[in-house]
Write an enzyme that holds these catalytic residues in place. Structure first.
Site, PDB file in Angstrom:
ATOM      1  N   HIS A 156       0.840  -1.201   0.000  1.00 37.41           N
ATOM      2  CA  HIS A 156       0.000   0.000   0.000  1.00 37.41           C
ATOM      3  C   HIS A 156       0.877   1.253   0.000  1.00 37.41           C
ATOM      4  O   HIS A 156       2.108   1.170  -0.078  1.00 37.41           O
ATOM      5  CB  HIS A 156      -0.985  -0.025   1.168  1.00 37.41           C
ATOM      6  CG  HIS A 156      -0.335  -0.123   2.526  1.00 37.41           C
ATOM      7  ND1 HIS A 156       0.473   0.867   3.038  1.00 37.41           N
ATOM      8  CD2 HIS A 156      -0.367  -1.104   3.460  1.00 37.41           C
ATOM      9  CE1 HIS A 156       0.895   0.520   4.240  1.00 37.41           C
ATOM     10  NE2 HIS A 156       0.416  -0.688   4.515  1.00 37.41           N
ATOM     11  N   HIS A 163       4.063   1.586   2.251  1.00 37.89           N
ATOM     12  CA  HIS A 163       5.257   0.869   1.774  1.00 37.89           C
ATOM     13  C   HIS A 163       5.906   1.631   0.616  1.00 37.89           C
ATOM     14  O   HIS A 163       7.127   1.751   0.536  1.00 37.89           O
ATOM     15  CB  HIS A 163       4.898  -0.541   1.288  1.00 37.89           C
ATOM     16  CG  HIS A 163       4.130  -1.353   2.288  1.00 37.89           C
ATOM     17  ND1 HIS A 163       2.964  -2.005   1.972  1.00 37.89           N
ATOM     18  CD2 HIS A 163       4.352  -1.601   3.596  1.00 37.89           C
ATOM     19  CE1 HIS A 163       2.520  -2.636   3.048  1.00 37.89           C
ATOM     20  NE2 HIS A 163       3.332  -2.402   4.048  1.00 37.89           N
ATOM     21  N   CYS A 176       0.481  -8.718  20.956  1.00 42.83           N
ATOM     22  CA  CYS A 176      -0.339  -8.366  19.785  1.00 42.83           C
ATOM     23  C   CYS A 176       0.074  -9.262  18.625  1.00 42.83           C
ATOM     24  O   CYS A 176       1.216  -9.197  18.165  1.00 42.83           O
ATOM     25  CB  CYS A 176      -0.157  -6.913  19.378  1.00 42.83           C
ATOM     26  SG  CYS A 176      -0.954  -6.563  17.787  1.00 42.83           S
ATOM     27  N   CYS A 198       1.316  -7.163  15.497  1.00 43.56           N
ATOM     28  CA  CYS A 198       2.677  -6.603  15.626  1.00 43.56           C
ATOM     29  C   CYS A 198       3.702  -7.712  15.799  1.00 43.56           C
ATOM     30  O   CYS A 198       4.889  -7.478  15.633  1.00 43.56           O
ATOM     31  CB  CYS A 198       2.822  -5.723  16.853  1.00 43.56           C
ATOM     32  SG  CYS A 198       1.915  -4.196  16.841  1.00 43.56           S
ATOM     33  N   CYS A 241      -4.048  -2.990  21.543  1.00 42.97           N
ATOM     34  CA  CYS A 241      -2.750  -2.675  20.938  1.00 42.97           C
ATOM     35  C   CYS A 241      -2.737  -1.186  20.574  1.00 42.97           C
ATOM     36  O   CYS A 241      -3.674  -0.707  19.937  1.00 42.97           O
ATOM     37  CB  CYS A 241      -2.542  -3.524  19.684  1.00 42.97           C
ATOM     38  SG  CYS A 241      -1.191  -2.925  18.659  1.00 42.97           S
ATOM     39  N   HIS A 254      -2.633  -1.239  16.476  1.00 46.38           N
ATOM     40  CA  HIS A 254      -3.747  -1.826  15.726  1.00 46.38           C
ATOM     41  C   HIS A 254      -5.098  -1.671  16.396  1.00 46.38           C
ATOM     42  O   HIS A 254      -6.135  -1.955  15.789  1.00 46.38           O
ATOM     43  CB  HIS A 254      -3.457  -3.311  15.463  1.00 46.38           C
ATOM     44  CG  HIS A 254      -2.254  -3.506  14.598  1.00 46.38           C
ATOM     45  ND1 HIS A 254      -1.035  -3.885  15.098  1.00 46.38           N
ATOM     46  CD2 HIS A 254      -2.091  -3.354  13.270  1.00 46.38           C
ATOM     47  CE1 HIS A 254      -0.163  -3.958  14.118  1.00 46.38           C
ATOM     48  NE2 HIS A 254      -0.776  -3.643  12.999  1.00 46.38           N
ATOM     49  N   LYS A 265      -5.821   8.682  10.716  1.00 46.45           N
ATOM     50  CA  LYS A 265      -5.108   7.496  10.240  1.00 46.45           C
ATOM     51  C   LYS A 265      -5.849   6.934   9.023  1.00 46.45           C
ATOM     52  O   LYS A 265      -7.077   6.883   9.032  1.00 46.45           O
ATOM     53  CB  LYS A 265      -5.098   6.481  11.381  1.00 46.45           C
ATOM     54  CG  LYS A 265      -4.163   5.349  11.162  1.00 46.45           C
ATOM     55  CD  LYS A 265      -4.036   4.479  12.402  1.00 46.45           C
ATOM     56  CE  LYS A 265      -3.330   3.202  11.988  1.00 46.45           C
ATOM     57  NZ  LYS A 265      -3.050   2.319  13.075  1.00 46.45           N
ATOM     58  N   LYS A 311      -9.523   1.825   5.424  1.00 43.87           N
ATOM     59  CA  LYS A 311     -10.533   1.560   4.395  1.00 43.87           C
ATOM     60  C   LYS A 311     -11.906   1.989   4.887  1.00 43.87           C
ATOM     61  O   LYS A 311     -12.697   2.544   4.142  1.00 43.87           O
ATOM     62  CB  LYS A 311     -10.534   0.072   4.046  1.00 43.87           C
ATOM     63  CG  LYS A 311      -9.321  -0.309   3.227  1.00 43.87           C
ATOM     64  CD  LYS A 311      -9.629  -1.443   2.229  1.00 43.87           C
ATOM     65  CE  LYS A 311      -8.427  -1.749   1.369  1.00 43.87           C
ATOM     66  NZ  LYS A 311      -7.605  -2.865   1.860  1.00 43.87           N
TER      67      LYS A 311
END
Ligand code: MSP
Length: 502
Positions: free
Chosen positions: A17, A20, A125, A128, A143, A146, A296, A299
């Site tokens: 995504h 990256h 987690c 992670c 977490c 997340h 953040k 989707k």
């Protein structure tokens, strides 16, 4: 000088995504810049394939971990040419050569007395693949990254004596104020160490998808240790005929996002010390890309910027430029399609692309397509003479955003120059022929020198433009603004950044 630069290796449990792409593009810009300067560059990226996240994702899809890893690693690998990334090697942590070397190094850590067996209990987690310390955990045992429920886990593990490195790490931080960059992340890492280090789990018992612990094959190494070592192991087998460790170790820059700061700025140097290896020169920590609404990206919020959509509409160079331009490297920043369009239209199409088209068109119209070999403008030269050194200095601090700002000041300077000199008026006056020669020579030269420096950001477009200016060489020294126009013939140039239909 050798310059070894790396990206994090990406988890294969997810699709590639924007995040990256962001780190990889930034690293590529720095690598290309250093290559231009004649440095001996090695640029590494790759995929992180072991551990729970991948094993869990594979199970959920009814696949073997290796099948999932093979498919997704290929996705990451094939993204590299799409983004025009110039990596020298792509490591996969499932490479057998990596596995062997991880075992070798960690055996040494064991033999040096930094490993012991104990019981680990804590909040874990699975996304992670990390045990969380109490002060990191969000209310409700979530977490912090997340925001999913943590699980309470207890198991017999091999431990790494991280705590015994507290003193040496503090020493490292006091000796090397640029070990972690930028400064606010240095402070964050330093404070973490100062608050006291606990030993960390080095292995997992109930997992087979990983690197087996050589002295206890019922365990595999905790995925972060296997992953961090990629930076070192890759040099051992990236080139069949040479060992690159001598040549490139220690790494010059690890480029990472702020989510993985603790691993790279605390665990990693400690692990290297335990293995008697040199620690990297710098860890550069960049910020997070946020949705256009400043939240953040997710989707469900519908605020995700899709890099493939940007490339479809505006091209790879525009994506690369936009990400380096709009978000100061090292800080968080909001990104979105509207901002991409705005930058594309105003800066790429109007300011840079138009300047290029106009300059070439005027040279064709007024000088039969030959850049006059006339003296360039002295005032302009004063502005341009310092440019190469300025860019060099900011890139030495890994600040590609500031470098782009400096380049754009010069692009705007050239656009003003066109307006001031009004070549179309000079062309009507035979007595102004020298002035017109000087104007066109200066414009071509300014454009050429800027394009050499912009090359690491937008390799394809600048190659086209430099070729059209009859000066395809992108070596750093060539960015110097010359005293005279080149006398080279120009070639017709399609618009570099064509206007897009709405
Ligand atoms: N596999 C580990 C890293 C091991 S390195 C020895 C990992 N992988 S990851 O696939 O989750 O990639 C994390 C990295 O992706 C971040 O450190 C950052 O470089 C990049 N990003 C992911 N999302 C991002 C944003 N929203 N914004 C900016 N970069 C982000 O962690």
């Amino acid at each position: 000088m050798s310059f070894y630069i790396t990206t994090p290796i990406y988890y294969v449990n997810a699709q590639p995504h924007l995040g990256h792409a962001y780190t990889t593009i930034a690293t590529d810009v720095l690598a290309r810049h250093m290559r231009q300067r004649g440095e001996d560059v090695f640029f590494l990226t790759g995929t992180d394939e072991h551990g729970e996240p991948v094993a869990d994702a594979a199970r959920a899809q009814g696949l073997e971990p290796r099948e999932l890893a093979d498919g997704n690693a290929e996705r990451f690998k094939s993204l590299m040419p799409v983004l025009n990334i110039s990596n020298d090697f792509f490591i996969r942590t499932s490479d057998p050569q990596h596995v062997l070397r991880v075992q070798e190094v960690l055996q040494r850590v064991h033999d040096n007395g930094y490993v012991y067996k104990g019981i680990y209990e804590g909040w874990y987690c699975p996304r992670c693949a990390d045990f969380k310390v109490e002060n990191e955990i969000l209310e409700g045992n979530l977490c912090p990254i997340h925001e999913i429920g943590l699980t309470r886990e207890s198991e017999e593990n091999w431990f790494f004596k991280l705590s015994s490195f507290e003193g040496r790490l503090l020493e490292l931080y006091s000796d090397r104020p640029d070990f972690v960059m930028p400064r606010h992340h240095f402070n964050e890492a330093h404070a973490f160490i100062e608050s006291g280090l606990q030993d960390v789990s080095l292995s997992r018992a109930h997992l087979s998808w990983g690197v087996p612990v050589p002295w206890d094959p019922t365990h595999v190494f905790y995925v972060w240790f296997d992953a961090l070592l990629n930076y070192y192991t890759a040099l051992g087998y990236a080139r069949a005929d040479q060992d690159l460790v001598e040549r490139y170790w220690p790494a010059t820059y690890h480029i990472i996002g702020k989510d993985i700061l603790k691993f790279h700025t605390v665990y990693w140097p400690a692990l290297l010390m335990a293995a008697e290896l040199h620690v990297p020169e710098h860890v550069f920590v960049h910020g997070f890309l946020l949705g256009a609404d400043g939240r953040k990206m997710s989707k469900s919020l519908g605020n995700v910027l899709d890099p493939f959509e940007v490339m479809d509409q505006y091209g790879t160079d525009a994506l690369r430029f936009y990400l380096m331009r709009d978000v100061p490297f090292g800080s968080d920043g909001a990104v979105g399609m509207d901002a991409v369009r705005a930058r594309y239209e105003s800066e790429l199409a109007n300011e840079y692309g138009n300047l290029a088209s106009r300059t070439i068109a005027m040279i064709q119209r007024y000088r039969d397509g030959v850049i006059p070999a006339a003296a360039t403008d002295e005032l302009l030269a004063r502005d341009f003479d310092v440019l190469g050194a300025e860019i060099r200095a900011v890139m030495d601090r890994a600040d590609p955003t500031r470098a782009l700002e400096l380049l754009w000041q010069r692009i705007r300077r050239l656009n003003r120059y066109v307006e001031e000199r009004a070549p179309w008026q000079l062309a009507r006056d035979l007595e102004a022929a020298d002035q017109l020669d000087q104007t066109l020579a200066s414009l071509a030269e300014g454009l050429r020198s800027i394009s050499v420096l912009l090359h690491p950001y937008m390799p394809a477009s600048t190659d086209k433009l430099l070729d059209a200016l009859g000066a395809p060489d992108t070596e750093y020294g060539r960015s110097l603004f010359a005293e005279r126009g080149s006398g080279a013939a120009v070639k017709a140039l399609e618009p570099l950044f064509p206007k897009r239909a709405e």
